[in-house]
Design a protein around this motif. Structure first.
Motif, mmCIF file in Angstrom:
data_model
loop_
_atom_site.group_PDB
_atom_site.id
_atom_site.type_symbol
_atom_site.label_atom_id
_atom_site.label_comp_id
_atom_site.label_asym_id
_atom_site.label_seq_id
_atom_site.Cartn_x
_atom_site.Cartn_y
_atom_site.Cartn_z
ATOM 1 N N ASN A 149 -5.580 -4.743 -0.041
ATOM 2 C CA ASN A 149 -6.889 -4.223 0.360
ATOM 3 C C ASN A 149 -7.492 -5.048 1.507
ATOM 4 O OD1 ASN A 149 -8.915 -2.311 0.181
ATOM 5 N ND2 ASN A 149 -10.112 -3.520 -1.261
ATOM 6 N N SER A 150 -6.717 -5.238 2.532
ATOM 7 C CA SER A 150 -7.127 -6.076 3.663
ATOM 8 C C SER A 150 -6.734 -5.408 4.978
ATOM 9 C CB SER A 150 -6.454 -7.449 3.529
ATOM 10 O OG SER A 150 -6.859 -8.311 4.567
ATOM 11 N N MET B 286 5.748 -0.106 6.539
ATOM 12 C CA MET B 286 5.197 0.746 5.483
ATOM 13 C C MET B 286 4.926 -0.056 4.216
ATOM 14 S SD MET B 286 6.686 4.526 5.971
ATOM 15 C CE MET B 286 5.652 5.038 4.645
ATOM 16 N N HIS B 287 5.828 -0.966 3.878
ATOM 17 C CA HIS B 287 5.651 -1.794 2.692
ATOM 18 C C HIS B 287 4.395 -2.662 2.825
ATOM 19 C CE1 HIS B 287 7.093 -4.137 -0.824
ATOM 20 N NE2 HIS B 287 6.413 -5.098 -0.222
ATOM 21 N N LEU C 274 -3.422 -1.135 2.123
ATOM 22 C CA LEU C 274 -4.068 0.073 1.603
ATOM 23 C C LEU C 274 -4.348 -0.020 0.097
ATOM 24 C CD1 LEU C 274 -1.986 2.727 3.555
ATOM 25 C CD2 LEU C 274 -4.351 2.012 4.009
ATOM 26 N N ASN C 275 -4.211 -1.229 -0.451
ATOM 27 C CA ASN C 275 -4.540 -1.527 -1.855
ATOM 28 C C ASN C 275 -3.426 -1.161 -2.833
ATOM 29 O OD1 ASN C 275 -6.323 -2.855 -3.541
ATOM 30 N ND2 ASN C 275 -7.339 -0.983 -4.192
ATOM 31 N N LEU C 276 -2.195 -1.065 -2.357
ATOM 32 C CA LEU C 276 -1.063 -0.810 -3.235
ATOM 33 C C LEU C 276 -0.361 -2.128 -3.552
ATOM 34 C CD1 LEU C 276 0.438 2.312 -1.428
ATOM 35 C CD2 LEU C 276 -1.055 2.290 -3.452
ATOM 36 N N SER D 25 11.593 2.952 -6.729
ATOM 37 C CA SER D 25 11.248 4.355 -6.525
ATOM 38 C C SER D 25 10.298 4.597 -5.356
ATOM 39 C CB SER D 25 10.617 4.933 -7.799
ATOM 40 O OG SER D 25 9.410 4.266 -8.098
ATOM 41 N N GLY D 26 9.679 3.564 -4.815
ATOM 42 C CA GLY D 26 8.740 3.752 -3.720
ATOM 43 C C GLY D 26 8.833 2.635 -2.704
#
Length: 161
Positions: free
Chosen positions: A116-117, A134-135, A141-143, A157-158
């Motif tokens: 989240n930055s 992307m990672h 994006l807070n993932l 899986s992602g």
């Protein structure tokens, strides 16, 4: 390079990369999340050091930090330099997401980012790899890592797994 981040159809001069951070987030979000280059911006009138204007969403920063000082020192000095170069209090004022591509040998990891930055940091050419972008931007994006059996990266899986 701006090409590996924004690619074709982004307005970036000379960009022709069809698979890039922008295209892949557009595809994953079904067109709801897009990345665009920050506005062109010149150096602050009070700045007399080395560096370049922001052009096509990218800027070159020169710092006197040795790679032996490591990525923490390098990251902090780049942040200070960007603040001085553009007369801002934080690079987050310049763009929603700011990627630092560090010189080879500065860090042993591939890349890292803050949850989240606005900031993600890459080891040398890893900043041009869409999978790393992307990672790490996923973290911005807070993932977090999805984990599996309480082991980071065990779930494949992602992209932020």
């Amino acid at each position: 390079s701006a090409n590996s981040v924004f690619g074709a159809d982004s307005g970036v001069t000379g960009a022709d990369d069809e698979v890039n951070l922008r295209s892949q987030y557009l595809a994953c979000s079904h067109g709801k999340l897009t990345f665009a280059p920050t506005s062109e911006r010149g150096l602050a009138a009070s700045y007399y050091g080395e560096g370049s204007d922001i052009s096509n969403g990218a800027v070159t920063v020169h710092v006197n930090t040795s790679i032996a000082e490591g990525d923490d020192a390098m990251r902090n000095d780049i942040t200070d330099a960007l603040n001085d170069m553009f007369g801002v209090s934080s690079p987050a004022v310049l763009a929603d997401h700011v990627m630092y591509c560090l010189p080879p040998g500065t860090m042993s990891a591939i890349a890292y980012a803050y949850i989240n930055s606005w900031n993600s940091i890459y080891n040398d050419n890893w900043c041009t790899y869409v999978s790393a972008q992307m990672h790490e931007i996923g973290h911005n994006l807070n993932l977090a890592h999805s984990n599996e059996d309480e082991m980071a990266y065990n779930d494949q899986s992602g992209v932020v797994s």
